[in-house]
Design a protein around this motif. Structure first.
Motif, PDB file in Angstrom:
ATOM      1  N   TRP A   1       0.838  -1.199   0.000  1.00  0.00           N
ATOM      2  CA  TRP A   1       0.000   0.000   0.000  1.00  0.00           C
ATOM      3  C   TRP A   1       0.879   1.257   0.000  1.00  0.00           C
ATOM      4  CZ3 TRP A   1      -4.749   0.687  -1.421  1.00  0.00           C
ATOM      5  CH2 TRP A   1      -5.707  -0.317  -1.262  1.00  0.00           C
ATOM      6  N   GLY A   2       1.974   1.213   0.737  1.00  0.00           N
ATOM      7  CA  GLY A   2       2.888   2.350   0.767  1.00  0.00           C
ATOM      8  C   GLY A   2       3.514   2.610  -0.592  1.00  0.00           C
TER       9      GLY A   2
ATOM     10  N   ASP B   1       0.828   4.069  -2.854  1.00  0.00           N
ATOM     11  CA  ASP B   1       0.623   5.468  -2.484  1.00  0.00           C
ATOM     12  C   ASP B   1       1.675   6.357  -3.153  1.00  0.00           C
ATOM     13  OD1 ASP B   1       0.070   7.866  -1.212  1.00  0.00           O
ATOM     14  OD2 ASP B   1       0.838   7.235   0.734  1.00  0.00           O
ATOM     15  N   ARG B   2       2.942   5.980  -3.017  1.00  0.00           N
ATOM     16  CA  ARG B   2       4.024   6.794  -3.574  1.00  0.00           C
ATOM     17  C   ARG B   2       4.042   6.759  -5.104  1.00  0.00           C
ATOM     18  NH1 ARG B   2       6.388   4.346   0.882  1.00  0.00           N
ATOM     19  NH2 ARG B   2       7.429   2.741  -0.357  1.00  0.00           N
TER      20      ARG B   2
ATOM     21  N   THR C   1       1.282   9.006  -6.376  1.00  0.00           N
ATOM     22  CA  THR C   1       1.661  10.397  -6.129  1.00  0.00           C
ATOM     23  C   THR C   1       2.631  10.895  -7.190  1.00  0.00           C
ATOM     24  OG1 THR C   1       1.327  10.191  -3.731  1.00  0.00           O
ATOM     25  CG2 THR C   1       2.753  11.976  -4.490  1.00  0.00           C
TER      26      THR C   1
ATOM     27  N   THR D   1      -3.683  16.308  -4.703  1.00  0.00           N
ATOM     28  CA  THR D   1      -4.130  15.579  -3.508  1.00  0.00           C
ATOM     29  C   THR D   1      -5.488  14.946  -3.737  1.00  0.00           C
ATOM     30  OG1 THR D   1      -2.898  17.080  -2.064  1.00  0.00           O
ATOM     31  CG2 THR D   1      -4.663  15.799  -1.055  1.00  0.00           C
TER      32      THR D   1
ATOM     33  N   HIS E   1      -5.175  11.920  -6.069  1.00  0.00           N
ATOM     34  CA  HIS E   1      -4.548  10.824  -5.332  1.00  0.00           C
ATOM     35  C   HIS E   1      -5.553  10.160  -4.390  1.00  0.00           C
ATOM     36  CE1 HIS E   1      -2.582   9.319  -1.657  1.00  0.00           C
ATOM     37  NE2 HIS E   1      -1.717   8.783  -2.490  1.00  0.00           N
ATOM     38  N   ASP E   2      -6.258  10.968  -3.609  1.00  0.00           N
ATOM     39  CA  ASP E   2      -7.213  10.416  -2.642  1.00  0.00           C
ATOM     40  C   ASP E   2      -8.342   9.675  -3.341  1.00  0.00           C
ATOM     41  OD1 ASP E   2      -5.654  11.536  -0.707  1.00  0.00           O
ATOM     42  OD2 ASP E   2      -7.041  13.160  -0.199  1.00  0.00           O
TER      43      ASP E   2
ATOM     44  N   MET F   1      -6.975   6.308  -4.698  1.00  0.00           N
ATOM     45  CA  MET F   1      -6.678   5.371  -3.610  1.00  0.00           C
ATOM     46  C   MET F   1      -7.962   4.810  -3.008  1.00  0.00           C
ATOM     47  SD  MET F   1      -3.385   4.866  -3.194  1.00  0.00           S
ATOM     48  CE  MET F   1      -3.083   4.370  -1.494  1.00  0.00           C
TER      49      MET F   1
ATOM     50  N   GLU G   1      -9.071   0.894  -3.079  1.00  0.00           N
ATOM     51  CA  GLU G   1      -9.416   0.207  -1.831  1.00  0.00           C
ATOM     52  C   GLU G   1     -10.804  -0.397  -1.891  1.00  0.00           C
ATOM     53  OE1 GLU G   1      -9.270   0.994   2.993  1.00  0.00           O
ATOM     54  OE2 GLU G   1      -9.312   2.689   1.617  1.00  0.00           O
TER      55      GLU G   1
END
Length: 228
Positions: A98-99, A102-103, A106, A207, A210-211, A214, A218
């Motif tokens: 997940w990390g 995320d990156r 981004t 942002t 991205h949100d 994600m 999910e």
């Protein structure tokens, strides 16, 4: 418009000027609308330089697209290699995955919205179907191998029940949305409306995108749609 105001350093060779001019003109107008005179004028060289150095408009186009693809590959490859090294570790740690996801998202969003540096690649991608067969698919192949496929592999890695097809469909949809959001006002405005942000604020927009992506990932990977 016969002349596009491109910035040259003054150190480029004639071939480099022609390639840079061709990339920009394809991004703006497409292959068919781009004339050899437009290329020469934009590059600031004699019209005869095209045939002398490349033989034809089609061969110059292939050289220009290949060069753009090589630069795109260099840009994407570092992140792609890092992600794939991580994914080789079995079993894959989902929290770390997940990390990485995320990156990775981004970085892709930031790069696409940095329009001063991304407009040529985005424009070439939008006009790719109109390129000669010898140049078609070169950029797309790089984008899929070093960006879209990596995103799909990460989506699959974080899934409760890995589904390669679903992961590829999601990666294709997200990649297309990221690439075209600044070019499609309807899409951009709808995103801003949905996420309640000012579309003119680049940081807020990054942002929000991205949100949104994600959350979408999910919602799709934590369980199958038919599960209650």
């Amino acid at each position: 418009m016969d002349v596009l105001d491109l910035r040259f350093t003054g150190k480029e060779t004639t071939q480099e000027r022609l390639i840079k001019a061709t990339q920009a003109l394809i991004a703006l107008y497409g292959y068919d609308a781009m004339t050899t005179r437009m290329i020469a004028n934009t590059a600031g060289v004699a019209l005869s330089a095209i045939n002398f150095h490349f033989g034809s408009k089609e061969e110059l186009t292939r050289a220009a697209i290949t060069k753009a693809a090589e630069e795109l590959s260099r840009t994407y490859s570092v992140d792609a290699c890092e992600v794939r090294r991580f994914l080789k570790q079995k079993p894959v740690d989902k929290e770390q995955a997940w990390g990485y996801l995320d990156r990775f998202l981004t970085g892709r969003i930031h790069m696409a919205l940095d329009y001063d540096h991304s407009w040529i690649n985005i424009g070439i991608a939008e006009h790719e179907n109109g390129l000669p067969e010898s140049s078609r698919g070169i950029m797309a192949d790089v984008a899929v191998r070093t960006s879209e496929s990596v995103l799909a592999e990460l989506i699959e890695a974080v899934s409760v029940r890995p589904d390669p097809y679903m992961a590829m469909v999601m990666a294709r949809s997200i990649s297309a949305a990221i690439m075209t959001v600044t070019e499609k006002p309807v899409l951009l405005n709808k995103l801003a409306e949905t996420m309640q942000v000012d579309a003119s604020d680049k940081d807020l927009l990054e942002t929000a995108m991205h949100d949104y992506f994600m959350r979408s990932i999910e919602a799709n990977v934590t369980r199958h749609p038919w599960q209650k």
